[in-house]
Design a protein around this motif. Structure first.
Motif, PDB file in Angstrom:
ATOM      1  N   UNK A 139     -23.044   8.657   8.888  1.00  0.00           N
ATOM      2  CA  UNK A 139     -22.416   7.316   8.091  1.00  0.00           C
ATOM      3  C   UNK A 139     -23.540   7.843   7.084  1.00  0.00           C
ATOM      4  N   UNK A 140     -23.427   7.312   5.859  1.00  0.00           N
ATOM      5  CA  UNK A 140     -23.805   7.960   4.571  1.00  0.00           C
ATOM      6  C   UNK A 140     -24.751   6.731   3.965  1.00  0.00           C
ATOM      7  N   UNK A 141     -25.816   6.670   3.483  1.00  0.00           N
ATOM      8  CA  UNK A 141     -27.023   5.705   3.781  1.00  0.00           C
ATOM      9  C   UNK A 141     -26.178   4.484   2.951  1.00  0.00           C
ATOM     10  N   UNK A 142     -24.919   5.232   1.880  1.00  0.00           N
ATOM     11  CA  UNK A 142     -24.408   3.573   1.644  1.00  0.00           C
ATOM     12  C   UNK A 142     -23.167   3.293   2.012  1.00  0.00           C
ATOM     13  N   UNK A 143     -22.635   3.285   3.206  1.00  0.00           N
ATOM     14  CA  UNK A 143     -21.724   3.583   4.573  1.00  0.00           C
ATOM     15  C   UNK A 143     -20.656   1.604   3.795  1.00  0.00           C
ATOM     16  N   UNK A 144     -22.114   0.897   4.193  1.00  0.00           N
ATOM     17  CA  UNK A 144     -21.258  -0.052   3.358  1.00  0.00           C
ATOM     18  C   UNK A 144     -20.371  -0.463   2.069  1.00  0.00           C
ATOM     19  N   UNK A 145     -21.349   0.217   0.998  1.00  0.00           N
ATOM     20  CA  UNK A 145     -20.633   0.161  -0.055  1.00  0.00           C
ATOM     21  C   UNK A 145     -19.064   0.874  -0.111  1.00  0.00           C
ATOM     22  N   UNK A 146     -19.318   2.105   0.864  1.00  0.00           N
ATOM     23  CA  UNK A 146     -18.282   3.196   0.420  1.00  0.00           C
ATOM     24  C   UNK A 146     -16.864   2.346   1.675  1.00  0.00           C
ATOM     25  N   UNK A 147     -17.164   1.399   1.732  1.00  0.00           N
ATOM     26  CA  UNK A 147     -16.178   0.780   3.084  1.00  0.00           C
ATOM     27  C   UNK A 147     -15.638   0.103   2.120  1.00  0.00           C
ATOM     28  N   UNK A 148     -16.511  -0.777   1.189  1.00  0.00           N
ATOM     29  CA  UNK A 148     -15.654  -1.743   0.458  1.00  0.00           C
ATOM     30  C   UNK A 148     -15.144  -1.467  -0.472  1.00  0.00           C
ATOM     31  N   UNK A 149     -15.449  -0.112  -1.396  1.00  0.00           N
ATOM     32  CA  UNK A 149     -14.213   0.670  -2.406  1.00  0.00           C
ATOM     33  C   UNK A 149     -13.494   1.152  -1.676  1.00  0.00           C
ATOM     34  N   UNK A 150     -13.655   2.005  -0.186  1.00  0.00           N
ATOM     35  CA  UNK A 150     -12.265   2.369   0.389  1.00  0.00           C
ATOM     36  C   UNK A 150     -11.484   0.858  -0.070  1.00  0.00           C
ATOM     37  N   UNK A 151     -11.023  -0.518   0.460  1.00  0.00           N
ATOM     38  CA  UNK A 151     -10.812  -1.913   0.778  1.00  0.00           C
ATOM     39  C   UNK A 151     -10.572  -2.142  -0.801  1.00  0.00           C
ATOM     40  N   UNK A 152     -11.644  -1.622  -2.168  1.00  0.00           N
ATOM     41  CA  UNK A 152     -10.356  -1.352  -2.693  1.00  0.00           C
ATOM     42  C   UNK A 152      -9.529  -0.876  -3.351  1.00  0.00           C
ATOM     43  N   UNK A 153     -10.049   0.928  -3.292  1.00  0.00           N
ATOM     44  CA  UNK A 153      -8.970   1.308  -3.472  1.00  0.00           C
ATOM     45  C   UNK A 153      -7.585   1.350  -2.835  1.00  0.00           C
ATOM     46  N   UNK A 154      -7.136   0.655  -1.477  1.00  0.00           N
ATOM     47  CA  UNK A 154      -6.021   0.611  -1.554  1.00  0.00           C
ATOM     48  C   UNK A 154      -5.610  -0.580  -2.218  1.00  0.00           C
ATOM     49  N   UNK A 155      -6.654  -1.122  -2.203  1.00  0.00           N
ATOM     50  CA  UNK A 155      -5.814  -2.582  -2.865  1.00  0.00           C
ATOM     51  C   UNK A 155      -6.131  -1.992  -3.989  1.00  0.00           C
ATOM     52  N   UNK A 156      -6.244  -1.057  -4.734  1.00  0.00           N
ATOM     53  CA  UNK A 156      -5.232  -1.253  -6.245  1.00  0.00           C
ATOM     54  C   UNK A 156      -3.707   0.047  -6.286  1.00  0.00           C
ATOM     55  N   UNK A 157      -3.799   0.470  -4.233  1.00  0.00           N
ATOM     56  CA  UNK A 157      -2.595   1.334  -4.169  1.00  0.00           C
ATOM     57  C   UNK A 157      -1.778   0.212  -4.304  1.00  0.00           C
ATOM     58  N   UNK A 158      -1.969  -1.159  -3.388  1.00  0.00           N
ATOM     59  CA  UNK A 158      -0.732  -2.063  -3.483  1.00  0.00           C
ATOM     60  C   UNK A 158      -0.631  -2.268  -4.277  1.00  0.00           C
ATOM     61  N   UNK A 159      -1.316  -2.552  -5.471  1.00  0.00           N
ATOM     62  CA  UNK A 159      -0.793  -3.615  -6.907  1.00  0.00           C
ATOM     63  C   UNK A 159       0.283  -1.754  -7.824  1.00  0.00           C
ATOM     64  N   UNK A 160      -0.486  -1.197  -7.078  1.00  0.00           N
ATOM     65  CA  UNK A 160       0.124   0.412  -8.296  1.00  0.00           C
ATOM     66  C   UNK A 160       1.559   0.935  -7.956  1.00  0.00           C
ATOM     67  N   UNK A 161       2.150   0.327  -6.467  1.00  0.00           N
ATOM     68  CA  UNK A 161       2.737   1.570  -6.138  1.00  0.00           C
ATOM     69  C   UNK A 161       3.773  -0.404  -6.081  1.00  0.00           C
ATOM     70  N   UNK A 162       3.296  -0.999  -5.779  1.00  0.00           N
ATOM     71  CA  UNK A 162       4.727  -1.950  -5.924  1.00  0.00           C
ATOM     72  C   UNK A 162       4.586  -2.494  -4.283  1.00  0.00           C
ATOM     73  N   UNK A 163       5.177  -3.571  -4.146  1.00  0.00           N
ATOM     74  CA  UNK A 163       5.197  -3.881  -2.207  1.00  0.00           C
ATOM     75  C   UNK A 163       5.740  -5.026  -2.572  1.00  0.00           C
ATOM     76  N   UNK A 164       5.420  -5.419  -1.395  1.00  0.00           N
ATOM     77  CA  UNK A 164       7.081  -6.763  -0.545  1.00  0.00           C
ATOM     78  C   UNK A 164       6.131  -7.211   0.411  1.00  0.00           C
ATOM     79  N   UNK A 165       6.305  -8.514   0.684  1.00  0.00           N
ATOM     80  CA  UNK A 165       5.480  -8.909   2.244  1.00  0.00           C
ATOM     81  C   UNK A 165       6.688  -9.256   2.361  1.00  0.00           C
TER      82      UNK A 165
END
Length: 149
Positions: free
Chosen positions: A118-144
């Motif tokens: 695990x990276x020294x900043x693993x917690x930050x990296x995983x929260x950045x991954x969530x941020x990137x996933x949320x950006x993907x949802x916003x960019x591609x459009x979505x439907x719930x």
């Protein structure tokens, strides 16, 4: 170069940046979640015709909600099954990743190298991954779509 110059600097988390990231993730995640947030409630987020994620409310308390976000298993390879467990703190307006894949109870800092690599900043990296996933949802459009629990 001497030994001291070759030694790695110890990672020290910068709390204001992490809190800001959690606040931005909360704001974006609230946009994709149902307003009711009943325990057991499930929704689908369609990113594309072949990519959908299930968002399930695992726990609802007075000031927090815990959700699981996962790629639908039928559409993924057995070895690749992305999954987040996120806690939303409504009073602080923050969202923090509690678990990602098979990593739970993330520490703020890990020594490196470590057994799990695990990276020294693993917690930050995983929260950045969530941020990137949320950006993907916003960019591609979505439907719930609401699923019956």
């Amino acid at each position: 170069m001497n030994q001291l110059q070759l030694a790695r600097k110890k990672y020290v988390p910068y709390l204001p940046d992490f809190l800001s990231l959690c606040e931005r993730n909360y704001a974006q995640l609230r946009f994709f979640l149902p307003r009711t947030e009943r325990q057991g409630e499930q929704h689908l987020i369609h990113i594309s015709a072949s990519e959908s994620y299930r968002v399930e409310v695992l726990e609802r308390c007075k000031y927090t909600v815990t959700v699981r976000i996962e790629l639908l298993k039928e559409q993924s390879k057995p070895w690749f099954h992305p999954q987040f467990e996120v806690r939303l703190y409504h009073d602080a307006r923050m969202a923090e990743v509690l678990a990602c894949q098979h990593v739970r109870q993330l520490r703020a800092v890990y020594s490196y190298p470590n057994v799990d690599m695990l990276l020294p900043d693993e917690k930050v990296q995983i929260n950045l991954l969530l941020r990137d996933w949320l950006k993907l949802c916003a960019r591609r459009g979505y439907q719930t779509t609401e699923l019956l629990a």
